[in-house]
Design a protein around this motif. Sequence first.
Motif, PDB file in Angstrom:
ATOM      1  N   VAL A 134       0.856  -1.184   0.000  1.00 16.77           N
ATOM      2  CA  VAL A 134       0.000   0.000   0.000  1.00 16.77           C
ATOM      3  C   VAL A 134       0.890   1.232   0.000  1.00 16.77           C
ATOM      4  O   VAL A 134       1.810   1.340   0.811  1.00 16.77           O
ATOM      5  CB  VAL A 134      -0.924  -0.002   1.239  1.00 16.77           C
ATOM      6  N   LYS A 135       0.635   2.154  -0.904  1.00 15.61           N
ATOM      7  CA  LYS A 135       1.434   3.381  -0.990  1.00 15.61           C
ATOM      8  C   LYS A 135       0.768   4.491  -0.197  1.00 15.61           C
ATOM      9  O   LYS A 135      -0.444   4.491   0.000  1.00 15.61           O
ATOM     10  CB  LYS A 135       1.589   3.798  -2.449  1.00 15.61           C
ATOM     11  N   GLY A 136       1.588   5.413   0.271  1.00  9.06           N
ATOM     12  CA  GLY A 136       1.060   6.607   0.919  1.00  9.06           C
ATOM     13  C   GLY A 136       0.655   6.428   2.367  1.00  9.06           C
ATOM     14  O   GLY A 136      -0.194   7.166   2.850  1.00  9.06           O
ATOM     15  N   ILE A 137       1.231   5.436   3.073  1.00  7.35           N
ATOM     16  CA  ILE A 137       0.949   5.288   4.501  1.00  7.35           C
ATOM     17  C   ILE A 137       2.278   5.270   5.255  1.00  7.35           C
ATOM     18  O   ILE A 137       3.329   4.958   4.691  1.00  7.35           O
ATOM     19  CB  ILE A 137       0.137   4.016   4.832  1.00  7.35           C
ATOM     20  N   SER A 138       2.220   5.616   6.521  1.00  5.75           N
ATOM     21  CA  SER A 138       3.455   5.708   7.307  1.00  5.75           C
ATOM     22  C   SER A 138       3.855   4.395   7.965  1.00  5.75           C
ATOM     23  O   SER A 138       4.974   4.282   8.461  1.00  5.75           O
ATOM     24  CB  SER A 138       3.314   6.786   8.376  1.00  5.75           C
ATOM     25  N   ALA A 139       2.990   3.412   7.998  1.00  6.81           N
ATOM     26  CA  ALA A 139       3.323   2.131   8.627  1.00  6.81           C
ATOM     27  C   ALA A 139       4.478   1.484   7.875  1.00  6.81           C
ATOM     28  O   ALA A 139       4.431   1.323   6.657  1.00  6.81           O
ATOM     29  CB  ALA A 139       2.111   1.208   8.645  1.00  6.81           C
ATOM     30  N   ARG A 140       5.526   1.101   8.610  1.00  7.16           N
ATOM     31  CA  ARG A 140       6.746   0.576   7.991  1.00  7.16           C
ATOM     32  C   ARG A 140       6.641  -0.875   7.569  1.00  7.16           C
ATOM     33  O   ARG A 140       7.361  -1.326   6.681  1.00  7.16           O
ATOM     34  CB  ARG A 140       7.910   0.720   8.960  1.00  7.16           C
ATOM     35  N   ASN A 141       5.799  -1.642   8.233  1.00  9.72           N
ATOM     36  CA  ASN A 141       5.748  -3.084   7.993  1.00  9.72           C
ATOM     37  C   ASN A 141       4.531  -3.464   7.158  1.00  9.72           C
ATOM     38  O   ASN A 141       3.398  -3.227   7.571  1.00  9.72           O
ATOM     39  CB  ASN A 141       5.709  -3.835   9.326  1.00  9.72           C
ATOM     40  N   GLN A 142       4.796  -4.043   5.997  1.00 10.51           N
ATOM     41  CA  GLN A 142       3.738  -4.560   5.139  1.00 10.51           C
ATOM     42  C   GLN A 142       4.128  -5.985   4.764  1.00 10.51           C
ATOM     43  O   GLN A 142       5.042  -6.201   3.975  1.00 10.51           O
ATOM     44  CB  GLN A 142       3.561  -3.690   3.904  1.00 10.51           C
ATOM     45  N   LEU A 143       3.439  -6.943   5.365  1.00  7.35           N
ATOM     46  CA  LEU A 143       3.757  -8.349   5.186  1.00  7.35           C
ATOM     47  C   LEU A 143       2.739  -8.986   4.247  1.00  7.35           C
ATOM     48  O   LEU A 143       1.566  -9.128   4.580  1.00  7.35           O
ATOM     49  CB  LEU A 143       3.757  -9.060   6.543  1.00  7.35           C
ATOM     50  N   VAL A 144       3.196  -9.361   3.066  1.00  7.34           N
ATOM     51  CA  VAL A 144       2.318  -9.911   2.036  1.00  7.34           C
ATOM     52  C   VAL A 144       2.134 -11.407   2.281  1.00  7.34           C
ATOM     53  O   VAL A 144       3.095 -12.127   2.557  1.00  7.34           O
ATOM     54  CB  VAL A 144       2.912  -9.668   0.636  1.00  7.34           C
ATOM     55  N   GLY A 145       0.894 -11.849   2.181  1.00  6.18           N
ATOM     56  CA  GLY A 145       0.609 -13.257   2.375  1.00  6.18           C
ATOM     57  C   GLY A 145      -0.689 -13.676   1.718  1.00  6.18           C
ATOM     58  O   GLY A 145      -1.273 -12.939   0.924  1.00  6.18           O
ATOM     59  N   THR A 146      -1.133 -14.861   2.092  1.00  5.24           N
ATOM     60  CA  THR A 146      -2.380 -15.428   1.586  1.00  5.24           C
ATOM     61  C   THR A 146      -3.279 -15.723   2.774  1.00  5.24           C
ATOM     62  O   THR A 146      -2.824 -16.276   3.775  1.00  5.24           O
ATOM     63  CB  THR A 146      -2.091 -16.737   0.821  1.00  5.24           C
ATOM     64  N   VAL A 147      -4.546 -15.346   2.668  1.00  6.61           N
ATOM     65  CA  VAL A 147      -5.490 -15.599   3.758  1.00  6.61           C
ATOM     66  C   VAL A 147      -5.603 -17.108   3.959  1.00  6.61           C
ATOM     67  O   VAL A 147      -5.938 -17.843   3.035  1.00  6.61           O
ATOM     68  CB  VAL A 147      -6.879 -14.990   3.460  1.00  6.61           C
ATOM     69  N   SER A 148      -5.280 -17.546   5.186  1.00  4.42           N
ATOM     70  CA  SER A 148      -5.348 -18.981   5.481  1.00  4.42           C
ATOM     71  C   SER A 148      -6.596 -19.345   6.276  1.00  4.42           C
ATOM     72  O   SER A 148      -7.131 -20.443   6.115  1.00  4.42           O
ATOM     73  CB  SER A 148      -4.093 -19.451   6.216  1.00  4.42           C
TER      74      SER A 148
END
Length: 141
Positions: A72-86
């Motif tokens: 996601v662009k334009g947010i201040s949160a440093r952690n973006q963990l990509v995954g698959t809904v389990s």
Amino acid sequence: MKISARNQLKGVVSAVKDGAVNGIVCLDLGGSAITADITMASIKELGIAEGKEAYAIVKASNVMLAAGSQPVKGISARNQLVGTVSTIKKGAVNGHVALELSDGNIVTGSITNAAIDDLGLEVGAPAIAIVKSTDVIVGVE
């Protein structure tokens, strides 16, 4: 270590950036990475240094979710963990959505049922767990 926080991600410290009061600790989770903003006093007391095993601990209520597989662009949160809904477990108002990351780690977020529906989250769909670095607690054994 027994704690109530649902997300306990084991990794290896890949970097430590010292600051005047706080520092940034980066953990390599074996395919994903997560950063924590913690005090320099905690870094020293825990003996955190590159190469040391540590845990990134995050309460499920501090995990935001986004649909899709692109950061996601334009947010201040440093952690973006990509995954698959389990898994998705809905309650009366809120639900728990678990994502499996490419390294096998599971990250669970607690969000409203309305958000689950609005985002179109379903098992097998790609999603992103978003966590502010100030919401990450670092633990060592």
